[in-house]
Design an enzyme around this catalytic site. Structure first.
Site, PDB file in Angstrom:
ATOM      1  N   LYS A 151       0.821  -1.227   0.000  1.00  0.00           N
ATOM      2  CA  LYS A 151       0.000   0.000   0.000  1.00  0.00           C
ATOM      3  C   LYS A 151       0.850   1.270   0.000  1.00  0.00           C
ATOM      4  O   LYS A 151       0.472   2.281  -0.565  1.00  0.00           O
ATOM      5  CB  LYS A 151      -0.934   0.007   1.208  1.00  0.00           C
ATOM      6  CG  LYS A 151      -2.074  -0.965   1.045  1.00  0.00           C
ATOM      7  CD  LYS A 151      -3.055  -0.901   2.178  1.00  0.00           C
ATOM      8  CE  LYS A 151      -4.088  -1.989   1.955  1.00  0.00           C
ATOM      9  NZ  LYS A 151      -5.121  -2.040   2.949  1.00  0.00           N
TER      10      LYS A 151
ATOM     11  N   ASP B  13      -9.960   2.687   2.174  1.00  0.00           N
ATOM     12  CA  ASP B  13      -9.930   1.983   3.468  1.00  0.00           C
ATOM     13  C   ASP B  13     -10.456   2.866   4.606  1.00  0.00           C
ATOM     14  O   ASP B  13     -11.202   2.402   5.461  1.00  0.00           O
ATOM     15  CB  ASP B  13      -8.489   1.576   3.830  1.00  0.00           C
ATOM     16  CG  ASP B  13      -8.071   0.275   3.164  1.00  0.00           C
ATOM     17  OD1 ASP B  13      -8.945  -0.485   2.716  1.00  0.00           O
ATOM     18  OD2 ASP B  13      -6.849   0.031   3.096  1.00  0.00           O
TER      19      ASP B  13
HETATM   20  P1  NAP Z   1       1.028  -3.006   7.158  1.00  0.00           P
HETATM   21  O1  NAP Z   1       1.067  -1.712   6.444  1.00  0.00           O
HETATM   22  O2  NAP Z   1       1.999  -4.079   6.803  1.00  0.00           O
HETATM   23  O3  NAP Z   1       1.138  -2.675   8.743  1.00  0.00           O
HETATM   24  C1  NAP Z   1       1.132  -3.697   9.692  1.00  0.00           C
HETATM   25  C2  NAP Z   1       1.200  -3.105  11.094  1.00  0.00           C
HETATM   26  O4  NAP Z   1       1.100  -4.198  12.010  1.00  0.00           O
HETATM   27  C3  NAP Z   1       2.507  -2.389  11.412  1.00  0.00           C
HETATM   28  O5  NAP Z   1       2.245  -1.299  12.254  1.00  0.00           O
HETATM   29  C4  NAP Z   1       3.327  -3.466  12.135  1.00  0.00           C
HETATM   30  O6  NAP Z   1       4.193  -2.934  13.105  1.00  0.00           O
HETATM   31  C5  NAP Z   1       2.251  -4.236  12.843  1.00  0.00           C
HETATM   32  N1  NAP Z   1       2.655  -5.643  13.008  1.00  0.00           N
HETATM   33  C6  NAP Z   1       2.890  -6.552  12.023  1.00  0.00           C
HETATM   34  N2  NAP Z   1       3.232  -7.733  12.569  1.00  0.00           N
HETATM   35  C7  NAP Z   1       3.213  -7.564  13.911  1.00  0.00           C
HETATM   36  C8  NAP Z   1       3.486  -8.418  15.005  1.00  0.00           C
HETATM   37  N3  NAP Z   1       3.835  -9.702  14.823  1.00  0.00           N
HETATM   38  N4  NAP Z   1       3.367  -7.913  16.262  1.00  0.00           N
HETATM   39  C9  NAP Z   1       3.013  -6.631  16.459  1.00  0.00           C
HETATM   40  N5  NAP Z   1       2.744  -5.758  15.451  1.00  0.00           N
HETATM   41  C10 NAP Z   1       2.845  -6.219  14.195  1.00  0.00           C
HETATM   42  O7  NAP Z   1      -0.412  -3.711   7.007  1.00  0.00           O
HETATM   43  P2  NAP Z   1      -1.827  -2.994   6.776  1.00  0.00           P
HETATM   44  O8  NAP Z   1      -2.108  -2.878   5.322  1.00  0.00           O
HETATM   45  O9  NAP Z   1      -1.871  -1.790   7.622  1.00  0.00           O
HETATM   46  O10 NAP Z   1      -2.852  -4.134   7.322  1.00  0.00           O
HETATM   47  C11 NAP Z   1      -2.945  -4.425   8.704  1.00  0.00           C
HETATM   48  C12 NAP Z   1      -4.092  -5.428   8.947  1.00  0.00           C
HETATM   49  O11 NAP Z   1      -5.352  -4.826   8.611  1.00  0.00           O
HETATM   50  C13 NAP Z   1      -4.003  -6.700   8.119  1.00  0.00           C
HETATM   51  O12 NAP Z   1      -4.430  -7.784   8.887  1.00  0.00           O
HETATM   52  C14 NAP Z   1      -4.977  -6.461   6.985  1.00  0.00           C
HETATM   53  O13 NAP Z   1      -5.515  -7.667   6.457  1.00  0.00           O
HETATM   54  C15 NAP Z   1      -6.060  -5.669   7.716  1.00  0.00           C
HETATM   55  N6  NAP Z   1      -6.834  -4.826   6.790  1.00  0.00           N
HETATM   56  C16 NAP Z   1      -8.162  -5.107   6.649  1.00  0.00           C
HETATM   57  C17 NAP Z   1      -8.928  -4.332   5.795  1.00  0.00           C
HETATM   58  C18 NAP Z   1     -10.387  -4.624   5.644  1.00  0.00           C
HETATM   59  O14 NAP Z   1     -10.981  -4.160   4.656  1.00  0.00           O
HETATM   60  N7  NAP Z   1     -10.992  -5.333   6.581  1.00  0.00           N
HETATM   61  C19 NAP Z   1      -8.338  -3.281   5.068  1.00  0.00           C
HETATM   62  C20 NAP Z   1      -6.974  -3.024   5.259  1.00  0.00           C
HETATM   63  C21 NAP Z   1      -6.227  -3.816   6.112  1.00  0.00           C
HETATM   64  P3  NAP Z   1       5.658  -2.306  12.743  1.00  0.00           P
HETATM   65  O15 NAP Z   1       5.409  -0.871  12.384  1.00  0.00           O
HETATM   66  O16 NAP Z   1       6.416  -2.492  13.997  1.00  0.00           O
HETATM   67  O17 NAP Z   1       6.185  -3.128  11.593  1.00  0.00           O
END
Ligand code: NAP
Length: 288
Positions: free
Chosen positions: A72, A108
Protein backbone atom coordinates in the site's frame (compact mmCIF):
# COMPACT_ATOMS: atom_id res chain seq x y z
CA UNK A 1 -19.31 -15.19 -18.20
CA UNK A 2 -17.27 -15.25 -21.41
CA UNK A 3 -13.80 -13.72 -21.25
CA UNK A 4 -12.96 -11.95 -24.52
CA UNK A 5 -10.95 -9.01 -25.82
CA UNK A 6 -13.52 -6.57 -24.37
CA UNK A 7 -13.32 -7.97 -20.82
CA UNK A 8 -12.36 -5.28 -18.31
CA UNK A 9 -9.63 -6.65 -16.05
CA UNK A 10 -9.17 -5.62 -12.42
CA UNK A 11 -7.40 -7.47 -9.62
CA UNK A 12 -5.57 -7.45 -6.33
CA UNK A 13 -1.84 -6.88 -5.93
CA UNK A 14 -0.19 -8.14 -2.74
CA UNK A 15 1.85 -10.94 -1.24
CA UNK A 16 0.44 -13.27 -0.23
CA UNK A 17 -3.12 -12.80 -1.51
CA UNK A 18 -4.44 -16.28 -0.71
CA UNK A 19 -6.46 -14.97 2.25
CA UNK A 20 -8.21 -12.32 0.14
CA UNK A 21 -11.95 -12.72 -0.45
CA UNK A 22 -11.94 -9.92 -3.04
CA UNK A 23 -11.55 -12.09 -6.21
CA UNK A 24 -14.50 -14.31 -5.20
CA UNK A 25 -16.62 -11.33 -4.11
CA UNK A 26 -16.06 -9.23 -7.23
CA UNK A 27 -16.39 -12.11 -9.72
CA UNK A 28 -19.69 -13.11 -8.05
CA UNK A 29 -20.95 -9.51 -8.41
CA UNK A 30 -19.81 -9.27 -12.05
CA UNK A 31 -21.64 -12.49 -12.89
CA UNK A 32 -24.82 -11.42 -11.06
CA UNK A 33 -24.86 -8.06 -12.86
CA UNK A 34 -23.87 -9.62 -16.18
CA UNK A 35 -20.83 -7.37 -16.50
CA UNK A 36 -17.98 -8.28 -18.83
CA UNK A 37 -15.43 -7.75 -16.06
CA UNK A 38 -12.95 -10.11 -14.45
CA UNK A 39 -11.08 -9.84 -11.11
CA UNK A 40 -7.73 -11.62 -10.79
CA UNK A 41 -5.37 -12.26 -7.87
CA UNK A 42 -1.83 -10.95 -8.52
CA UNK A 43 0.45 -12.46 -5.84
CA UNK A 44 3.72 -10.60 -6.48
CA UNK A 45 6.70 -11.59 -4.31
CA UNK A 46 9.34 -9.17 -5.68
CA UNK A 47 9.04 -5.96 -3.62
CA UNK A 48 11.96 -4.38 -5.50
CA UNK A 49 10.22 -4.91 -8.87
CA UNK A 50 6.95 -3.19 -8.02
CA UNK A 51 7.52 -0.39 -10.57
CA UNK A 52 8.00 -3.08 -13.26
CA UNK A 53 4.67 -4.69 -12.28
CA UNK A 54 2.89 -1.33 -12.53
CA UNK A 55 4.48 -0.55 -15.91
CA UNK A 56 3.23 -3.90 -17.27
CA UNK A 57 -0.21 -3.26 -15.79
CA UNK A 58 -0.33 0.04 -17.66
CA UNK A 59 0.88 -1.49 -20.95
CA UNK A 60 -1.76 -4.22 -20.72
CA UNK A 61 -4.42 -1.52 -20.36
CA UNK A 62 -6.11 -3.16 -17.38
CA UNK A 63 -8.77 -1.08 -15.60
CA UNK A 64 -7.67 -1.06 -11.99
CA UNK A 65 -6.18 -2.71 -8.97
CA UNK A 66 -6.76 -3.17 -5.29
CA UNK A 67 -3.54 -3.09 -3.32
CA UNK A 68 -2.99 -5.02 -0.12
CA UNK A 69 -0.11 -5.89 2.26
CA UNK A 70 2.78 -5.22 1.85
CA UNK A 71 2.41 -2.77 -1.07
CA UNK A 72 0.00 0.00 0.00
CA UNK A 73 2.88 2.35 0.75
CA UNK A 74 5.39 0.94 -1.76
CA UNK A 75 3.24 1.73 -4.85
CA UNK A 76 2.87 5.45 -4.05
CA UNK A 77 6.15 6.73 -5.65
CA UNK A 78 5.35 4.93 -8.92
CA UNK A 79 1.88 6.39 -9.51
CA UNK A 80 1.22 9.34 -11.83
CA UNK A 81 -1.29 10.91 -9.42
CA UNK A 82 -2.40 10.24 -5.86
CA UNK A 83 -5.58 11.56 -4.19
CA UNK A 84 -5.09 14.08 -1.38
CA UNK A 85 -6.28 11.65 1.33
CA UNK A 86 -4.09 8.76 0.08
CA UNK A 87 -1.09 11.08 -0.04
CA UNK A 88 -1.56 12.16 3.58
CA UNK A 89 -2.20 8.55 4.67
CA UNK A 90 0.80 7.43 2.56
CA UNK A 91 -1.34 4.43 1.63
CA UNK A 92 -3.08 3.51 -1.63
CA UNK A 93 -5.51 0.59 -1.75
CA UNK A 94 -7.10 1.37 -5.14
CA UNK A 95 -5.42 2.20 -8.46
CA UNK A 96 -7.29 3.30 -11.58
CA UNK A 97 -5.78 3.55 -15.05
CA UNK A 98 -7.29 6.83 -16.26
CA UNK A 99 -6.36 8.05 -19.77
CA UNK A 100 -3.03 6.24 -19.58
CA UNK A 101 -2.19 7.51 -16.08
CA UNK A 102 -2.07 5.42 -12.90
CA UNK A 103 -4.09 7.23 -10.23
CA UNK A 104 -4.03 6.08 -6.59
CA UNK A 105 -6.88 6.36 -4.08
CA UNK A 106 -7.63 5.22 -0.55
CA UNK A 107 -11.06 3.75 0.25
CA UNK A 108 -9.93 1.98 3.47
CA UNK A 109 -10.37 5.04 5.71
CA UNK A 110 -13.95 5.75 4.62
CA UNK A 111 -14.71 2.01 4.75
CA UNK A 112 -13.44 1.87 8.32
CA UNK A 113 -15.49 4.79 9.72
CA UNK A 114 -18.62 3.77 7.81
CA UNK A 115 -18.32 0.18 9.09
CA UNK A 116 -18.74 1.46 12.67
CA UNK A 117 -22.41 2.07 11.81
CA UNK A 118 -22.86 -1.74 11.69
CA UNK A 119 -22.76 -1.66 15.50
CA UNK A 120 -24.34 1.81 15.84
CA UNK A 121 -21.01 3.31 16.79
CA UNK A 122 -19.19 6.41 15.55
CA UNK A 123 -15.79 8.00 16.05
CA UNK A 124 -16.99 11.49 17.01
CA UNK A 125 -15.91 12.55 20.54
CA UNK A 126 -14.52 9.07 21.29
CA UNK A 127 -11.20 7.87 22.67
CA UNK A 128 -9.82 5.25 20.29
CA UNK A 129 -6.85 2.96 20.86
CA UNK A 130 -5.36 1.77 17.56
CA UNK A 131 -2.92 -1.15 17.41
CA UNK A 132 -0.57 -0.77 14.41
CA UNK A 133 0.80 2.13 12.39
CA UNK A 134 0.80 0.64 8.89
CA UNK A 135 -1.37 1.63 5.92
CA UNK A 136 -4.66 0.44 7.44
CA UNK A 137 -4.00 2.14 10.79
CA UNK A 138 -3.01 5.43 9.12
CA UNK A 139 -6.13 5.43 6.91
CA UNK A 140 -8.38 4.67 9.91
CA UNK A 141 -6.77 7.23 12.20
CA UNK A 142 -6.97 10.04 9.63
CA UNK A 143 -10.61 9.23 8.86
CA UNK A 144 -11.41 9.18 12.59
CA UNK A 145 -9.71 12.58 12.90
CA UNK A 146 -11.90 13.92 10.09
CA UNK A 147 -14.97 12.54 11.94
CA UNK A 148 -14.08 14.51 15.09
CA UNK A 149 -12.54 11.83 17.31
CA UNK A 150 -11.52 13.17 20.74
CA UNK A 151 -8.34 11.20 21.45
CA UNK A 152 -6.17 8.69 19.57
CA UNK A 153 -3.79 6.37 21.42
CA UNK A 154 -1.49 4.65 18.97
CA UNK A 155 0.11 1.41 20.14
CA UNK A 156 2.75 0.06 17.77
CA UNK A 157 5.59 -2.45 17.87
CA UNK A 158 7.99 0.05 16.28
CA UNK A 159 7.37 3.09 18.43
CA UNK A 160 9.02 5.63 16.05
CA UNK A 161 6.47 4.68 13.35
CA UNK A 162 3.67 5.35 15.83
CA UNK A 163 5.24 8.65 16.82
CA UNK A 164 5.48 9.72 13.17
CA UNK A 165 1.72 9.23 12.76
CA UNK A 166 0.98 11.02 16.03
CA UNK A 167 3.11 13.98 14.88
CA UNK A 168 1.14 14.13 11.63
CA UNK A 169 -2.11 14.15 13.62
CA UNK A 170 -0.89 16.93 15.93
CA UNK A 171 0.10 19.01 12.91
CA UNK A 172 -3.12 18.58 10.91
CA UNK A 173 -5.65 18.17 13.73
CA UNK A 174 -4.27 20.13 16.72
CA UNK A 175 -7.61 19.87 18.57
CA UNK A 176 -7.20 16.06 18.86
CA UNK A 177 -5.20 14.56 21.72
CA UNK A 178 -2.74 12.04 20.30
CA UNK A 179 -0.28 9.74 22.07
CA UNK A 180 2.09 7.03 20.80
CA UNK A 181 3.03 4.14 23.08
CA UNK A 182 4.96 0.89 22.63
CA UNK A 183 3.51 -2.61 22.81
CA UNK A 184 4.85 -3.13 26.33
CA UNK A 185 3.00 -2.88 29.68
CA UNK A 186 2.95 0.93 29.31
CA UNK A 187 -0.11 0.47 27.02
CA UNK A 188 -2.23 -0.91 29.90
CA UNK A 189 -3.38 2.36 31.59
CA UNK A 190 -4.22 3.83 28.19
CA UNK A 191 -6.55 0.94 27.38
CA UNK A 192 -8.64 1.84 30.43
CA UNK A 193 -9.62 5.10 28.63
CA UNK A 194 -10.76 3.44 25.40
CA UNK A 195 -14.25 3.65 23.93
CA UNK A 196 -13.01 1.65 20.94
CA UNK A 197 -10.01 -0.68 20.52
CA UNK A 198 -8.98 -1.29 16.90
CA UNK A 199 -6.58 -4.02 15.82
CA UNK A 200 -4.90 -2.82 12.62
CA UNK A 201 -2.09 -5.39 12.73
CA UNK A 202 -2.14 -8.82 11.09
CA UNK A 203 -1.77 -10.46 14.51
CA UNK A 204 -4.64 -12.95 14.79
CA UNK A 205 -4.74 -14.02 11.14
CA UNK A 206 -3.12 -17.28 12.27
CA UNK A 207 -6.20 -17.98 14.39
CA UNK A 208 -4.17 -18.30 17.60
CA UNK A 209 -2.31 -15.05 18.47
CA UNK A 210 -3.55 -12.06 20.48
CA UNK A 211 -2.16 -8.60 19.67
CA UNK A 212 -2.00 -7.75 23.42
CA UNK A 213 -1.78 -10.02 26.46
CA UNK A 214 -4.95 -10.83 28.41
CA UNK A 215 -3.86 -8.80 31.44
CA UNK A 216 -3.46 -5.65 29.32
CA UNK A 217 -6.74 -6.30 27.46
CA UNK A 218 -8.60 -6.73 30.75
CA UNK A 219 -8.20 -3.04 31.51
CA UNK A 220 -10.55 -2.18 28.59
CA UNK A 221 -13.86 -0.79 29.93
CA UNK A 222 -16.71 -3.37 29.69
CA UNK A 223 -18.70 -0.97 27.46
CA UNK A 224 -15.91 -0.62 24.89
CA UNK A 225 -16.12 -1.86 21.29
CA UNK A 226 -13.42 -4.31 20.18
CA UNK A 227 -12.82 -3.97 16.43
CA UNK A 228 -10.52 -6.31 14.50
CA UNK A 229 -9.79 -5.30 10.89
CA UNK A 230 -8.99 -8.94 10.10
CA UNK A 231 -11.77 -10.81 8.29
CA UNK A 232 -10.00 -14.14 7.81
CA UNK A 233 -10.71 -15.79 10.19
CA UNK A 234 -14.02 -14.02 10.89
CA UNK A 235 -13.53 -14.59 14.62
CA UNK A 236 -9.95 -13.86 15.65
CA UNK A 237 -8.68 -14.71 19.16
CA UNK A 238 -9.15 -11.01 20.02
CA UNK A 239 -12.82 -11.08 18.97
CA UNK A 240 -13.34 -14.38 20.82
CA UNK A 241 -11.88 -12.76 23.95
CA UNK A 242 -14.28 -9.80 23.48
CA UNK A 243 -17.25 -12.15 23.13
CA UNK A 244 -16.19 -14.22 26.14
CA UNK A 245 -15.92 -11.06 28.26
CA UNK A 246 -19.29 -9.68 27.02
CA UNK A 247 -17.79 -6.76 25.11
CA UNK A 248 -19.21 -5.58 21.78
CA UNK A 249 -17.15 -6.67 18.78
CA UNK A 250 -16.85 -6.18 15.02
CA UNK A 251 -14.72 -8.02 12.47
CA UNK A 252 -13.15 -6.65 9.25
CA UNK A 253 -15.82 -7.92 6.84
CA UNK A 254 -18.05 -4.79 6.78
CA UNK A 255 -14.93 -2.66 6.17
CA UNK A 256 -13.84 -4.98 3.35
CA UNK A 257 -17.23 -4.66 1.64
CA UNK A 258 -17.35 -0.89 2.05
CA UNK A 259 -13.83 -0.44 0.65
CA UNK A 260 -14.81 -2.76 -2.25
CA UNK A 261 -17.87 -0.59 -2.90
CA UNK A 262 -15.55 2.43 -2.91
CA UNK A 263 -13.15 0.68 -5.31
CA UNK A 264 -15.83 -0.01 -7.92
CA UNK A 265 -17.04 3.55 -7.56
CA UNK A 266 -13.50 4.68 -8.48
CA UNK A 267 -13.21 2.31 -11.46
CA UNK A 268 -16.73 2.67 -12.92
CA UNK A 269 -18.42 5.58 -11.15
CA UNK A 270 -21.22 3.26 -10.00
CA UNK A 271 -22.20 2.37 -6.43
CA UNK A 272 -22.68 -1.38 -5.97
CA UNK A 273 -25.56 -2.41 -3.68
CA UNK A 274 -24.22 -3.29 -0.24
CA UNK A 275 -26.68 -6.20 -0.01
CA UNK A 276 -25.26 -7.68 -3.20
CA UNK A 277 -21.72 -7.38 -1.78
CA UNK A 278 -22.89 -9.10 1.44
CA UNK A 279 -24.45 -11.91 -0.61
CA UNK A 280 -21.15 -12.21 -2.54
CA UNK A 281 -19.18 -12.40 0.72
CA UNK A 282 -21.43 -15.19 2.02
CA UNK A 283 -20.80 -17.05 -1.25
CA UNK A 284 -17.03 -16.41 -0.99
CA UNK A 285 -16.92 -17.60 2.63
CA UNK A 286 -18.79 -20.80 1.79
CA UNK A 287 -16.11 -21.57 -0.82
CA UNK A 288 -13.06 -20.61 1.27
P1 NAP B 1 1.03 -3.01 7.16
O1 NAP B 1 1.07 -1.71 6.44
O2 NAP B 1 2.00 -4.08 6.80
O3 NAP B 1 1.14 -2.68 8.74
C1 NAP B 1 1.13 -3.70 9.69
C2 NAP B 1 1.20 -3.10 11.09
O4 NAP B 1 1.10 -4.20 12.01
C3 NAP B 1 2.51 -2.39 11.41
O5 NAP B 1 2.24 -1.30 12.25
C4 NAP B 1 3.33 -3.47 12.13
O6 NAP B 1 4.19 -2.93 13.10
C5 NAP B 1 2.25 -4.24 12.84
N1 NAP B 1 2.65 -5.64 13.01
C6 NAP B 1 2.89 -6.55 12.02
N2 NAP B 1 3.23 -7.73 12.57
C7 NAP B 1 3.21 -7.56 13.91
C8 NAP B 1 3.49 -8.42 15.01
N3 NAP B 1 3.84 -9.70 14.82
N4 NAP B 1 3.37 -7.91 16.26
C9 NAP B 1 3.01 -6.63 16.46
N5 NAP B 1 2.74 -5.76 15.45
C10 NAP B 1 2.84 -6.22 14.20
O7 NAP B 1 -0.41 -3.71 7.01
P2 NAP B 1 -1.83 -2.99 6.78
O8 NAP B 1 -2.11 -2.88 5.32
O9 NAP B 1 -1.87 -1.79 7.62
O10 NAP B 1 -2.85 -4.13 7.32
C11 NAP B 1 -2.94 -4.43 8.70
C12 NAP B 1 -4.09 -5.43 8.95
O11 NAP B 1 -5.35 -4.83 8.61
C13 NAP B 1 -4.00 -6.70 8.12
O12 NAP B 1 -4.43 -7.78 8.89
C14 NAP B 1 -4.98 -6.46 6.99
O13 NAP B 1 -5.51 -7.67 6.46
C15 NAP B 1 -6.06 -5.67 7.72
N6 NAP B 1 -6.83 -4.83 6.79
C16 NAP B 1 -8.16 -5.11 6.65
C17 NAP B 1 -8.93 -4.33 5.79
C18 NAP B 1 -10.39 -4.62 5.64
O14 NAP B 1 -10.98 -4.16 4.66
N7 NAP B 1 -10.99 -5.33 6.58
C19 NAP B 1 -8.34 -3.28 5.07
C20 NAP B 1 -6.97 -3.02 5.26
C21 NAP B 1 -6.23 -3.82 6.11
P3 NAP B 1 5.66 -2.31 12.74
O15 NAP B 1 5.41 -0.87 12.38
O16 NAP B 1 6.42 -2.49 14.00
O17 NAP B 1 6.18 -3.13 11.59
Amino acid sequence: MIINSKTKVVGILGYPVDHSLSPAIFNYVFQKLNLNWCYLPFPFPSTHKISYFLECFKELNFVGLNVTMPYKEAVVPFLDEVSAFARIAEAVNVIHLQDGALVGYNTDGRGFVDSLKEVEEEGKDKTVVVLGAGGAARSAVLSLAMEGVKKIILVNRTQERGEKLVNLLRLRFPQIEAVAVGLSSEAKPFLAEADILVNATPVGMDGSSLPLDIETLSSLPPSSLVYDMIYSPLETPLLKWAKDTNRRSLNGLPMLLLQAQGSFQVWEGVELELNLLKEAAEFALRGS
